[in-house]
Design a protein around this motif. Structure first.
Motif, PDB file in Angstrom:
ATOM      1  N   GLY A   1      25.731 -13.898  -3.919  1.00 24.26           N
ATOM      2  CA  GLY A   1      25.986 -14.486  -2.597  1.00 24.26           C
ATOM      3  C   GLY A   1      24.829 -14.310  -1.637  1.00 24.26           C
ATOM      4  N   SER A   2      25.093 -14.615  -0.376  1.00 23.78           N
ATOM      5  CA  SER A   2      24.058 -14.577   0.661  1.00 23.78           C
ATOM      6  C   SER A   2      23.912 -13.210   1.311  1.00 23.78           C
ATOM      7  CB  SER A   2      24.384 -15.608   1.754  1.00 23.78           C
ATOM      8  OG  SER A   2      24.516 -16.895   1.207  1.00 23.78           O
ATOM      9  N   GLU A   3      24.749 -12.277   0.984  1.00 26.66           N
ATOM     10  CA  GLU A   3      24.690 -10.971   1.627  1.00 26.66           C
ATOM     11  C   GLU A   3      23.521 -10.153   1.072  1.00 26.66           C
ATOM     12  OE1 GLU A   3      27.155 -10.832  -1.999  1.00 26.66           O
ATOM     13  OE2 GLU A   3      27.146 -12.073  -0.174  1.00 26.66           O
TER      14      GLU A   3
ATOM     15  N   SER B   1      20.454 -19.619   2.044  1.00 23.82           N
ATOM     16  CA  SER B   1      19.970 -18.695   1.012  1.00 23.82           C
ATOM     17  C   SER B   1      19.007 -19.403   0.055  1.00 23.82           C
ATOM     18  CB  SER B   1      21.153 -18.113   0.236  1.00 23.82           C
ATOM     19  OG  SER B   1      22.005 -17.381   1.092  1.00 23.82           O
ATOM     20  N   VAL B   2      19.310 -20.640  -0.293  1.00 26.32           N
ATOM     21  CA  VAL B   2      18.411 -21.398  -1.164  1.00 26.32           C
ATOM     22  C   VAL B   2      17.061 -21.590  -0.494  1.00 26.32           C
ATOM     23  CG1 VAL B   2      18.046 -23.655  -2.232  1.00 26.32           C
ATOM     24  CG2 VAL B   2      20.278 -22.539  -2.410  1.00 26.32           C
ATOM     25  N   GLN B   3      17.053 -21.898   0.789  1.00 24.95           N
ATOM     26  CA  GLN B   3      15.804 -22.086   1.509  1.00 24.95           C
ATOM     27  C   GLN B   3      14.999 -20.786   1.585  1.00 24.95           C
ATOM     28  OE1 GLN B   3      17.483 -23.835   5.155  1.00 24.95           O
ATOM     29  NE2 GLN B   3      16.411 -25.750   4.652  1.00 24.95           N
ATOM     30  N   ARG B   4      15.653 -19.684   1.841  1.00 27.03           N
ATOM     31  CA  ARG B   4      14.942 -18.396   1.938  1.00 27.03           C
ATOM     32  C   ARG B   4      14.389 -17.970   0.583  1.00 27.03           C
ATOM     33  NH1 ARG B   4      19.153 -14.581   4.987  1.00 27.03           N
ATOM     34  NH2 ARG B   4      17.514 -13.045   4.530  1.00 27.03           N
TER      35      ARG B   4
ATOM     36  N   PHE C   1      20.617 -22.905  -9.513  1.00 32.05           N
ATOM     37  CA  PHE C   1      21.916 -23.214 -10.099  1.00 32.05           C
ATOM     38  C   PHE C   1      22.969 -22.329  -9.458  1.00 32.05           C
ATOM     39  CE2 PHE C   1      19.926 -20.059 -12.860  1.00 32.05           C
ATOM     40  CZ  PHE C   1      20.909 -19.092 -12.945  1.00 32.05           C
ATOM     41  N   TYR C   2      24.203 -22.791  -9.548  1.00 31.12           N
ATOM     42  CA  TYR C   2      25.321 -22.049  -8.974  1.00 31.12           C
ATOM     43  C   TYR C   2      26.441 -21.991  -9.998  1.00 31.12           C
ATOM     44  CZ  TYR C   2      28.907 -20.448  -5.726  1.00 31.12           C
ATOM     45  OH  TYR C   2      29.876 -19.708  -5.101  1.00 31.12           O
ATOM     46  N   GLU C   3      26.958 -20.773 -10.236  1.00 34.37           N
ATOM     47  CA  GLU C   3      28.072 -20.553 -11.148  1.00 34.37           C
ATOM     48  C   GLU C   3      29.217 -19.897 -10.389  1.00 34.37           C
ATOM     49  OE1 GLU C   3      26.679 -18.201 -14.359  1.00 34.37           O
ATOM     50  OE2 GLU C   3      25.294 -19.729 -15.116  1.00 34.37           O
ATOM     51  N   ALA C   4      30.411 -20.179 -10.842  1.00 33.62           N
ATOM     52  CA  ALA C   4      31.579 -19.662 -10.157  1.00 33.62           C
ATOM     53  C   ALA C   4      31.647 -18.140 -10.213  1.00 33.62           C
ATOM     54  CB  ALA C   4      32.846 -20.273 -10.737  1.00 33.62           C
ATOM     55  N   GLU C   5      31.242 -17.517 -11.329  1.00 33.30           N
ATOM     56  CA  GLU C   5      31.363 -16.076 -11.494  1.00 33.30           C
ATOM     57  C   GLU C   5      30.136 -15.328 -10.964  1.00 33.30           C
ATOM     58  OE1 GLU C   5      32.062 -15.357 -15.583  1.00 33.30           O
ATOM     59  OE2 GLU C   5      34.059 -16.284 -15.605  1.00 33.30           O
ATOM     60  N   ARG C   6      28.954 -15.877 -11.184  1.00 32.84           N
ATOM     61  CA  ARG C   6      27.731 -15.151 -10.825  1.00 32.84           C
ATOM     62  C   ARG C   6      27.086 -15.650  -9.537  1.00 32.84           C
ATOM     63  NH1 ARG C   6      25.068 -15.075 -16.940  1.00 32.84           N
ATOM     64  NH2 ARG C   6      26.668 -13.708 -17.867  1.00 32.84           N
TER      65      ARG C   6
ATOM     66  N   PRO D   1      12.618 -10.058 -20.475  1.00 42.70           N
ATOM     67  CA  PRO D   1      14.091 -10.003 -20.418  1.00 42.70           C
ATOM     68  C   PRO D   1      14.702 -11.383 -20.686  1.00 42.70           C
ATOM     69  CG  PRO D   1      13.212 -10.128 -18.213  1.00 42.70           C
ATOM     70  CD  PRO D   1      12.017 -10.089 -19.122  1.00 42.70           C
ATOM     71  N   ARG D   2      15.954 -11.372 -21.027  1.00 36.40           N
ATOM     72  CA  ARG D   2      16.704 -12.612 -21.176  1.00 36.40           C
ATOM     73  C   ARG D   2      17.330 -13.025 -19.841  1.00 36.40           C
ATOM     74  NH1 ARG D   2      21.000 -12.387 -23.575  1.00 36.40           N
ATOM     75  NH2 ARG D   2      21.272 -10.129 -23.846  1.00 36.40           N
ATOM     76  N   TYR D   3      17.613 -12.042 -19.014  1.00 31.29           N
ATOM     77  CA  TYR D   3      18.154 -12.314 -17.672  1.00 31.29           C
ATOM     78  C   TYR D   3      17.887 -11.101 -16.794  1.00 31.29           C
ATOM     79  CZ  TYR D   3      22.059  -9.231 -18.848  1.00 31.29           C
ATOM     80  OH  TYR D   3      22.802  -8.135 -19.225  1.00 31.29           O
ATOM     81  N   VAL D   4      17.945 -11.311 -15.504  1.00 33.23           N
ATOM     82  CA  VAL D   4      17.811 -10.252 -14.495  1.00 33.23           C
ATOM     83  C   VAL D   4      18.937 -10.435 -13.484  1.00 33.23           C
ATOM     84  CG1 VAL D   4      16.406  -9.348 -12.617  1.00 33.23           C
ATOM     85  CG2 VAL D   4      15.327  -9.991 -14.769  1.00 33.23           C
ATOM     86  N   ASP D   5      19.599  -9.335 -13.193  1.00 29.42           N
ATOM     87  CA  ASP D   5      20.741  -9.382 -12.273  1.00 29.42           C
ATOM     88  C   ASP D   5      20.438  -8.482 -11.074  1.00 29.42           C
ATOM     89  OD1 ASP D   5      23.148  -9.535 -10.974  1.00 29.42           O
ATOM     90  OD2 ASP D   5      24.370  -9.267 -12.771  1.00 29.42           O
ATOM     91  N   VAL D   6      20.280  -9.121  -9.896  1.00 27.19           N
ATOM     92  CA  VAL D   6      20.011  -8.365  -8.666  1.00 27.19           C
ATOM     93  C   VAL D   6      21.156  -8.525  -7.663  1.00 27.19           C
ATOM     94  CG1 VAL D   6      17.499  -8.485  -8.918  1.00 27.19           C
ATOM     95  CG2 VAL D   6      18.722 -10.317  -7.709  1.00 27.19           C
ATOM     96  N   ARG D   7      22.331  -8.820  -8.133  1.00 22.27           N
ATOM     97  CA  ARG D   7      23.459  -8.968  -7.221  1.00 22.27           C
ATOM     98  C   ARG D   7      23.787  -7.661  -6.510  1.00 22.27           C
ATOM     99  NH1 ARG D   7      27.952 -11.526 -11.023  1.00 22.27           N
ATOM    100  NH2 ARG D   7      26.893 -10.144 -12.518  1.00 22.27           N
ATOM    101  N   TRP D   8      23.474  -6.530  -7.173  1.00 20.80           N
ATOM    102  CA  TRP D   8      23.636  -5.217  -6.552  1.00 20.80           C
ATOM    103  C   TRP D   8      22.248  -4.577  -6.481  1.00 20.80           C
ATOM    104  CZ3 TRP D   8      26.639  -6.999 -10.629  1.00 20.80           C
ATOM    105  CH2 TRP D   8      27.941  -7.370 -10.287  1.00 20.80           C
TER     106      TRP D   8
END
Length: 305
Positions: free
Chosen positions: A265-267, A226-229, A241-246, A290-297
């Protein structure tokens, strides 16, 4: 007065003659015939009839060679060949020229060739006792070895070992350990270092409580991929960076502005990358910082001001 009780001699002689004549007459006149005794017949067991040989059996018996000088000379080449093979086997098992005391190791740039030779387990072994597939399995179990190939030659007896090392592509910093680990494309922790100045190298700062060790595979699977892509889809981004929650994320820089992007995640990574590009265009068009952007969904994009 004496009484003579003896018979007169003439009377006794007549008596004897009579007895003898009777015996003689009876022997001549009445011969005694004894009945013959019947011999006991011995009961003989009937033997089963022997099967008569067929014509094919007779022909085969006639044509089959008998063990003699002619048969010996016919079998002599086979015997010589067998003796030669036995001698060759004994020679190959005892002669020192068929034992391995060194090997040609290629492809080892970061690993020690001597350590690879020792791990192969072929020192002072006969060349006929070495199984290349087993040696390859032992070498591929070494840390840093991705694949191995072993070739054995008989004349002269020698072994060639070719290894393919795992290439360090990601420098993973574990904050809980205070240590930097080098990972390959499969997420395997390597026992050696790469070149941080290499433009292909990517960096990840891990703030979770994850502890790594050499030979371990990074979990969950697919993080390095995923990091490479993401690096391919986002030119100029090399630090993540990697966080346990996000989960996985990075800092996006545009027009001197910077904000955090949470990927997770990688999905559905391709869908997340498309959603991030669309959201970035929207923010740029509306001059939103923005202060942050969340594209997990990807179906529910979130950004904070």
């Amino acid at each position: 007065m004496r009484l003579d009780l003896r018979e007169p001699q003439e009377g006794r002689r007549r008596k004897k003659r009579r007895v003898r004549s009777r015996t003689f007459e009876s022997a001549l006149a009445l011969p005694q015939i004894h009945p013959r005794r019947k011999k006991a017949r011995r009961l003989r067991r009937k033997r089963p009839a022997r099967p008569q040989p067929s014509r094919t059996d007779v022909a085969a018996a006639v044509e089959s060679p008998r063990w003699g000088w002619r048969g010996f000379f016919r079998r002599l080449p086979v015997l010589l060949l067998l003796l030669g093979l036995i001698g060759l086997l004994a020679y190959g098992s005892a002669d020192a020229s068929f034992f391995i005391y060194e090997a040609e190791v290629t492809g080892a740039e970061r690993l020690d060739p001597a350590a690879i030779y020792q791990a192969a387990g072929i020192h002072e072994l006969n060349i006929f006792w070495i199984r290349p597939e087993e040696v390859e399995a032992r070498l591929e179990a070494l840390d840093g070895v991705k694949a191995a190939r072993v070739r054995c030659d008989l004349f002269p007896a020698r072994v060639a070992i070719q290894v393919e090392e795992r290439q360090p592509l990601v420098l993973w910093r574990a904050l809980v350990q205070g240590h930097d680990w080098w990972l390959d494309e499969d997420g395997v922790v390597l026992p050696y270092h790469g070149d941080p100045a290499d433009p292909q190298v990517l960096f990840v700062v891990d703030s979770s409580d994850r502890a790594l060790a050499v030979g371990q595979t990074l979990q969950p699977p697919g993080l390095v991929e995923s990091v490479q892509r993401l690096a391919e889809a986002l030119p100029g981004v090399r630090v993540f960076f990697y966080e346990a929650e996000r989960g996985l994320g990075f800092y996006q820089v545009q027009d001197g502005r910077q904000w955090a992007v949470y990927v997770g995640g990688s999905e559905n990574l391709e869908r997340k990358i498309q959603a991030l590009r669309a959201l970035t265009d929207y923010l740029t068009a509306h001059r939103i910082q923005p202060r942050y952007v969340d594209v997990r969904w990807p179906e529910h994009l979130v950004y904070g001001q």
